[in-house]
Structures are given as C-alpha cells and as structure tokens.
Design an enzyme around this catalytic site. Structure first.
Site, PDB file in Angstrom:
ATOM      1  N   HIS A 310       0.816  -1.220   0.000  1.00  0.00           N
ATOM      2  CA  HIS A 310       0.000   0.000   0.000  1.00  0.00           C
ATOM      3  C   HIS A 310       0.846   1.265   0.000  1.00  0.00           C
ATOM      4  O   HIS A 310       0.377   2.320  -0.423  1.00  0.00           O
ATOM      5  CB  HIS A 310      -0.933   0.009   1.212  1.00  0.00           C
ATOM      6  CG  HIS A 310      -2.097  -0.908   1.035  1.00  0.00           C
ATOM      7  ND1 HIS A 310      -2.029  -2.238   1.339  1.00  0.00           N
ATOM      8  CD2 HIS A 310      -3.353  -0.690   0.569  1.00  0.00           C
ATOM      9  CE1 HIS A 310      -3.188  -2.802   1.060  1.00  0.00           C
ATOM     10  NE2 HIS A 310      -4.005  -1.888   0.595  1.00  0.00           N
ATOM     11  N   GLY A 311       2.049   1.190   0.495  1.00  0.00           N
ATOM     12  CA  GLY A 311       2.875   2.393   0.467  1.00  0.00           C
ATOM     13  C   GLY A 311       4.070   2.281   1.382  1.00  0.00           C
ATOM     14  O   GLY A 311       4.147   1.388   2.230  1.00  0.00           O
TER      15      GLY A 311
END
Lengths: 458, 392
Positions: A310-311
């Site tokens: 996701h990051g």
C-alpha cells in the site's frame, strides 16, 4: 465516443483491441504523458521475457527471476527507494554515523502497484505452464494497461484476462444491465457515501484535532465506511465499464464487513490482491505445509507485504503486521473454542457477535492505516480509553454517518441474505426505475466533493 | 398439447422486439423521472415547508402577500436563500435599535436581494463588512425582494420598514425600477397603447411546475464542464425565446421608446420616497445601477421582459439615471452611479445584464461604503451629541 466505435467494431476483436489500447494510453497519458514511456517499456520487457520462457524452457527459472527482479525493482525505485534511504539514514544516525544519502525527486506513477502485479502474473503463469504465450504484442500491451483496471485494479490474472482479450466478445443485454448497475452503484458509493464522509474523517485525522474518545471512535467507523466505499466504488465502476465492453472481471470485495474472523475478512477484502499474495508469496514460501511455526511466519511475511504494497510508510507496515498478527492468533484459537462450526451452533446471535467483533478489529487496523504517525495512533487509543463521553458533537457525527451509510447497509443486508451481489436481478422494471432514480438523485444533489480515489495513491 | 404461438416472420419478430424494448425504456424513464420529482418534492417539503403536491416556485416558498403587497415569509428558506424572522434576507436583528449602531436598510430588487451570490455575499452584507472595516458600527438590513417594482418598494418602505426606525435607506434603482411592468402600470400602458397582457406560456408554466428541472438546473448544471454549461444555457435561451416570440407575435419587443408616462411615474415614485424619508428623519441614498448590455444579456432580458426592445433599454439607461440624479440634487440626497464601477470589468463583476457576481457585490458594497462614509459619520456624531445632551 470510444464505446460507440467499439460497438460498431463489434465483429472484429482485433480492431476493438487496438481501439482499447489507444484509449487506455490516452487515459493514462492524460495524467502525465511521460509515464507512457515507463508503462510501454516495462510492457515490452515482460513480453520479451515471456517469449524467452517459451523459447528457452531450460532457462525458464532464471528468466522468471529476472522478470520478478525487474518488476519489483521498478516498484522499489518509484515507491520505496526514498523510504528505505531515509530510514537507513535514521538508523545510521542512531549509531552515530551521519550519512548523507541521495533521495530521488520523482513522483509515484499512478497505478504502478496494480499494473506491475498484473503484469507479473503473465510471466509467473507462463513459467508454471498454466498459460499459453501471447504472441500479439499489442494484445499483451492491452492486458497490461486495460483502462478500467489500470489505476486501482482489480489485479486481474493473465490466465483470466488474456483469453478474453484474444477471443471475440459477445455483449448481451444482461451484461449491459449488470454493467450499468455496477457503474451506478460504484458511483453512488464513491460520490454519495465516501465523499460525504471524507470531511468528517479529514477533520479527525488533522494534526490539530481535539475531541472526545467517542468522536474518535465514530471517526474511525467513518473511515472504515469511507475506504470501503471509495475502493469498492472504484472497483464496481471498473467492473461495470469492463462488463459493457464484454469483459468479465473478478469481484474484489465480497461484503468484507460481514466477515466473522480475520481469515474470512481476507477472503472478502481486496480479493484480487490477497489471492495474488496467497498464490505467489504465501504458497511460494511454503504455505501451511511445513508446520505451525512456519505457517505463522509465512502468514506474517505475506501480510507485512500486503501492508508494504500500500505504500512506503511505517503505518502501512504496522497495519500489515497487525493483520498478520490477527491471522496468526486466529489460527491458534480457531483450533479450540472459536471455530466457525461453534459459531454456527451459536446461531444468529453468535454470528452477529463475531461480525461486530471482527468489524471492530478491522477498525483498529484502519486506525493504523489512516493515522499520520504512530504517535497519533497512541493518542487516539488513549483518548478512547480515558475520555469516552458521548457528547452532542459525537452524536451528530454518528447521525450523519448512519444517514450516509443507511442505503449501503440496506443493500448489503439484501446481498448478504440473498447470497447475491445483483440485487436488482429479479426486480421488476418500475422497482429498477425507482432505485436508479433515488441513487441518481442523491448522487447529483447531495454528492460530496473529492479530488480522487484513495487507492490511486497506491 | 403444444403451446400456442403466433407465427412471426423474422422481420416482424425483430420489430416486436424493438417495440417491446422501446416500451420498457419508456416505462423505466417515466418511473425514473417520477422518482426524481417525488424525491425533490419530499425534500423541499421537509427542508423548506414547500407544498408537496401543488405547484410552487422559489418565490412562492420565500414570499407571501399581505395588504401591502409581496413580502418575505418569516423564517422561510429555499436553497441558498434564508430569510430571518422579519422576512428579510440576512441575519436576525431585534426590533429595538442598538444606541451604538446605525441601522441602514437597503431597498431594491433581485440585484440587492442577491440572486447569484453565495449566502452572505450579497452587497448589503458586503457593505456591512466594509463599514466595519471603516470602524463604523452599522447594522445593515437587506430589505429587498426579487422582482419588486418602485411603487411596491415605496409601499414596503412606508408600511413595513419605518417601524424598524432606520437611520438611512439605500435605494438601489435597478432595471426593475423602471422596467418593472407591474399590473397597474401595464394596465395604464394598455389604455394608452392597447397591448395585450403577457399570458404565461403553458409549456413554460408546465415545466416550471416540475420541481426536479429547477432543482437540477441549480445543482447539476454548475457541475458540468464550462462548454457544456454554455451549450445548455444557449439551448435554454433559444427555446424560451422561441416560445415567447410565438406567444406574443408582433407584440414581442414592441416597446421601442421610453414613454413620458413611464418617466413621470418614475419621477413621482422617487419624489414620494424622498418625501417619506425626510418626514421620518431617514437619510436616503440613491444608487443608480450598472447594466451590462451585450447580445446575450439582451436576449436573456427578453424572456423576463418580452415587450421591451433593446432600443427601449438603451434609452432608459440614459434617461432614468438622469431623472434620479436630478431628484437627488433637488432633495439634497447622495447619489451613487455604479456604471463606472463595473465599466470594462463586467464579465468579472456581473453575471448577466443586471445581477452581480460575488466579486461584483463586494465591489458594490465597497463603493457604497466609501461614498456614504462621511454622511454616516455625521449621523453617528449627531446621535452621539443628542444622547450627551439628554444626559443629566
């Protein structure tokens, strides 16, 4: 216009594919044309590696490793390089060494995590022998950049999407109807629910926010609804558009907040990513075949990767670790008292209790996911534990949240009890007219304002 | 026994299929539109107290009529327009005046009431802000109502506003002041020119009773891209003009010259205004409006004022402000002309021929605030002196 031409070209799949390819590149280039070179080059490399696997079966493992390294390297450069460099510098400072390391001044290409993972399935499945090579480069390019899926998925497998691209597509009236419903329902989730709830959530997570524990809890509930409607809304729109073009795209969400346990949750939430990681990471690591400890380790690694996907932030890693922890604990306790069989024996009450419990565990995870920092998570938990007073502001927020989410709850209850996503399938024409009318009315007249979808940043 | 079927040729069966599809599409569309209409009406009933089943327009929700003509409905709300307990647009105020504040009433039509401006940005509110910046404590009442003609405003002033004991009244003499064809005026004009009264167009009337169209016009069109907004607006303008033209025939745009009757009526109304103000110790300020004349705005004006031709408007723009200025001079009243304020900035400051944008309303508030600064300070000083004299 693209759709009109696409339908006119109905009998000729190749021209249709070329049209979709051009449309997809224009769609992506509209955001930033420079990244068209990136997507085109990485497509060409994976196509070439795929051809190498076909022509050099003896070296296929080495080619697979090259492909995986290339794709993950791409992700690393654009998404994780600065994060690792910055944390490495902090670590060095911790041991007394001042390191001045270079950081990259680049922006994250839209949808890179989605199209990279989608692309990877091609070479992996070729390697496994589950797929025939795609010799038509332009069809392969369309598989990588098919515009409905390009920015936020679902991450479609090569085994599923490539055969659909190669064959002529038949668009029936049922498909059109379902496509229109998916687009409408997706837009409604995004524009009416997620965008109206967004200001509530943004206020809560702003750095200078102050309030009670009850407000914090309602804000976290709000975020749970917002992120679901934002992402599920996009997925539905993407699936609906694909359906109108004659493609069948897998579902990505299956009533995730009706999950009764962590394992069930990951069978329902972002299915295309969780199943991707299950098939290509968890099982590759050994899955559950090599004893309890190794299974737990594999689960934990997989879920941390889900978080990292996701990051590049510690909050995402923590969220992944939290989800991994939940799955491990669930595996341990499910051997005894909380087995699903026992829940069924408890009937509706037990199941409801399990759903509510799981929803709250998920919400705790969303707090980790959305928080600006680990400190903010601690502040929120402290606030909820020590100053939980349901004041008028909290009740107002709760009222607004219930108001916005009420239609979602009704629709999902119908879907849950009828075991079908298409709630209008059996409905008469007037009922459909009323449902579309109400949704359209609320979207247009009471829709919120938002810049983009949350998952675009991933 | 086998199932009985009507034998159909391939072409006739496909024709039946098309017909069935069309019928289904029609049923769906009707139900869909009815749902939108019902939803709009239910929402308007809950939010604004609008009648659920009968016809209503925004002015029917906001206005009522009493013995002195139209007035704002107390506490009425519709879309962005919210009236206070006295039926005026703006915040609440008390009947009793604060001794430390001046009370200023702004009288006018839609340009003052605020048609395009966001709530709180109409020029009377902007004026209040400007005066506060100039350290003049003043309470500004927006006593305007859309569509009010000059005689109606005079009655409004004499019978409703004086009880609030305003220190000053700012009278905006918009286009409505001299083009306001009230029934009485039209009757008089009819006697002179035998022109039929404009009948309300049945199609327009029928469409107006569909709430959903109006509501979507306010909500949906501003969200469209600019070129689409322009397209919708052009289409709207085109067919409405066509309807007006068809309805009035040769009478469409037949008022080509300003008549002496209109000038006299305007002069008389203004003199009555000045007289009433002076009798009641109210400082009257006359404000002449800005008009943005271009092809599009003129065409727009023909929908609301279908008898009036461009030649009339151009003549009126020259004559009526002169008359107003003359009366201001004769009665020693401040006179403010807004034409130079908007000159060469019309597209930014105005939305159509007469109505202001948010920025335009701010500019108007600022100009009026600066122009009346000295006279308001004198008023404050005289009130201060008076209260000191009263002290033992």
């Amino acid at each position: 216009m693209v759709y009109a031409i696409y339908r006119i070209l109905g009998r000729w799949p190749k021209p249709q594919n070329r049209l979709l390819l051009i449309a997809s590149y224009i769609f992506y280039g509209y955001w930033d044309w420079r990244f068209l070179f990136l997507i085109a080059a990485s497509t060409a490399i994976d196509y070439w590696l795929g051809m190498l696997i076909v022509h050099n079966p003896l070296n296929k493992k080495r080619i697979l490793v090259t492909s995986v390294t290339f794709n993950l390297g791409l992700l690393f450069v654009f998404k994780y390089f600065n994060f690792f460099v910055e944390n490495f510098a902090v670590m060095m400072r911790g041991i007394g060494i001042e390191a001045s390391l270079p950081v990259l001044d680049i922006i994250l290409p839209l949808g890179i995590s989605f199209f990279t993972f989608q692309k990877m399935t091609y070479v992996i499945e070729l390697y496994k022998g589950n797929l025939e090579a795609q010799y038509d480069f332009l069809d392969f390019a369309l598989f990588v950049c098919f515009f409905p899926l390009l920015l936020s998925g679902p991450i479609e497998r090569a085994t599923s999407l490539l055969p659909q691209i190669s064959k002529p597509r038949v668009i029936t009236s049922d498909q059109n109807r379902e496509g229109i419903w998916l687009i409408t329902w997706g837009l409604f989730q995004k524009v009416y629910i997620a965008d109206n709830i967004a200001p509530m959530v943004n206020t809560l997570f702003a750095p200078n926010w102050s309030g009670t524990g009850a407000e914090a809890l309602i804000g976290i509930y709000a975020y749970a609804i917002q992120i679901y409607c934002d992402f599920s809304g996009y997925t539905d729109i993407a699936r609906g558009v694909a359906k109108l073009l004659g493609f069948d795209i897998r579902i990505n969400f299956d009533l995730p907040y009706f999950a009764t346990n962590p394992s069930d949750f990951w069978r329902r939430w972002h299915i295309s990513l969780s199943s991707w990681l299950r098939d290509y990471v968890y099982i590759a690591l050994g899955g559950s075949r090599e004893g309890e400890w190794r299974t737990s380790r594999n689960l934990f690694i997989t879920m941390v990767l889900v978080g990292l996907w996701h990051g590049a932030a510690w909050t995402f890693i923590l969220w992944g670790a939290y989800q991994g922890g939940l799955l491990i604990i669930y595996r341990m306790v499910s051997r005894s008292a909380l087995r699903e069989r026992h829940l069924h024996e408890l009937g509706l009450f037990g199941k409801s209790l399990a759903i509510i419990g799981m929803f709250h565990l998920t919400c705790l995870g969303w707090l980790l996911f959305r928080a600006q920092s680990v400190g903010q998570v601690a502040d929120f938990v402290h606030l909820m534990a020590t100053q939980f007073s349901p004041d008028p502001a909290a009740l107002r927020s709760l009222g607004a949240l219930l108001g916005y989410a009420s239609i979602l709850v009704v629709v999902q209850m119908i879907q849950y009890t009828r075991h079908t996503a298409s709630i209008l399938e059996q409905a008469s024409l007037p009922v459909r007219g009323v449902v579309y009318g109400v949704l359209f009315y609320l979207m247009v007249l009471h829709g919120g304002v938002s810049d983009s979808f949350i998952y675009f940043q991933f | 026994m086998g199932e009985f079927r009507i034998p159909l040729s391939t072409s006739s069966s496909s024709a039946v299929r098309v017909a069935v599809s069309c019928a289904r599409g029609l049923v769906f569309s009707i139900v869909f539109l009815m749902t939108l209409e019902v939803a709009t009406r239910v929402e308007h009933t809950i939010k604004y107290g609008a009648p659920l089943l009968s016809r209503y327009t925004y002015d029917a929700v906001l206005y009522s009529v009493d013995e002195y003509g139209i007035r704002g409905r107390p506490n009425a709300t519709f879309e962005k327009w919210q009236l206070n307990s006295f039926g005026f647009r703006g915040p609440e105020f008390s009947l009793d005046k604060s001794p430390r504040k001046l009370r200023i009433a702004c009288i006018g039509a839609s340009e003052t009431f605020g048609l395009h401006e966001q709530a709180g940005n109409e020029w009377p509110r902007q004026l209040e802000r400007v005066l506060r910046e100039q350290s003049i404590e003043a309470e500004v009442i927006n006593a305007a109502l859309a569509g009010m003609s000059l005689p109606q405003r005079l009655i409004h002033f004499q019978n409703r506003l004086l009880r609030f004991r305003p220190d000053a009244v700012i009278l905006m003499l918009e286009y409505t002041s001299y083009a306001g064809l009230t029934p009485a005026k039209v009757e008089k004009r009819l006697q002179a020119q035998t022109v039929p009264l404009p009948s309300r167009d049945k199609v327009l009337d029928g469409l107006k009773s569909l709430r959903v169209l109006t509501t979507f016009r306010y909500s949906l069109i501003p969200k469209l891209p600019d070129f689409l907004q322009q397209l919708v607006s052009d289409f709207d303008l085109y067919w409405k003009l066509q309807l007006r033209q068809r309805e009035l025939g040769s009478d469409f745009r037949s008022f080509r010259r300003v008549s002496q009757f209109e000038i006299d009526a305007f002069r008389q109304d203004l003199e009555d205004f000045a007289h009433t103000a002076s009798e009641n110790g109210v400082s009257l300020v006359l404000v002449s409006p800005a008009l943005w004349l271009n092809e599009r705005n003129l065409r727009l004006s023909y929908i609301s004022w279908p008898y009036i031709d461009e030649t009339w408007i151009r003549e009126a723009r020259a004559i009526f402000p002169q008359v107003a200025q003359q009366i201001a001079r004769e009665n020693d009243l401040p006179f403010i002309d807004l034409s130079p304020v908007v000159a060469n900035r019309e597209s930014r400051l105005m939305k159509d021929m007469a109505h202001f944008s948010d920025v335009g309303a701010e500019a108007v508030g600022r100009v009026i605030g600066h122009e009346v600064d000295t006279s308001l300070r004198q008023l404050l000083q005289s009130r201060h002196d008076m209260s000191r004299r009263r002290e033992p």
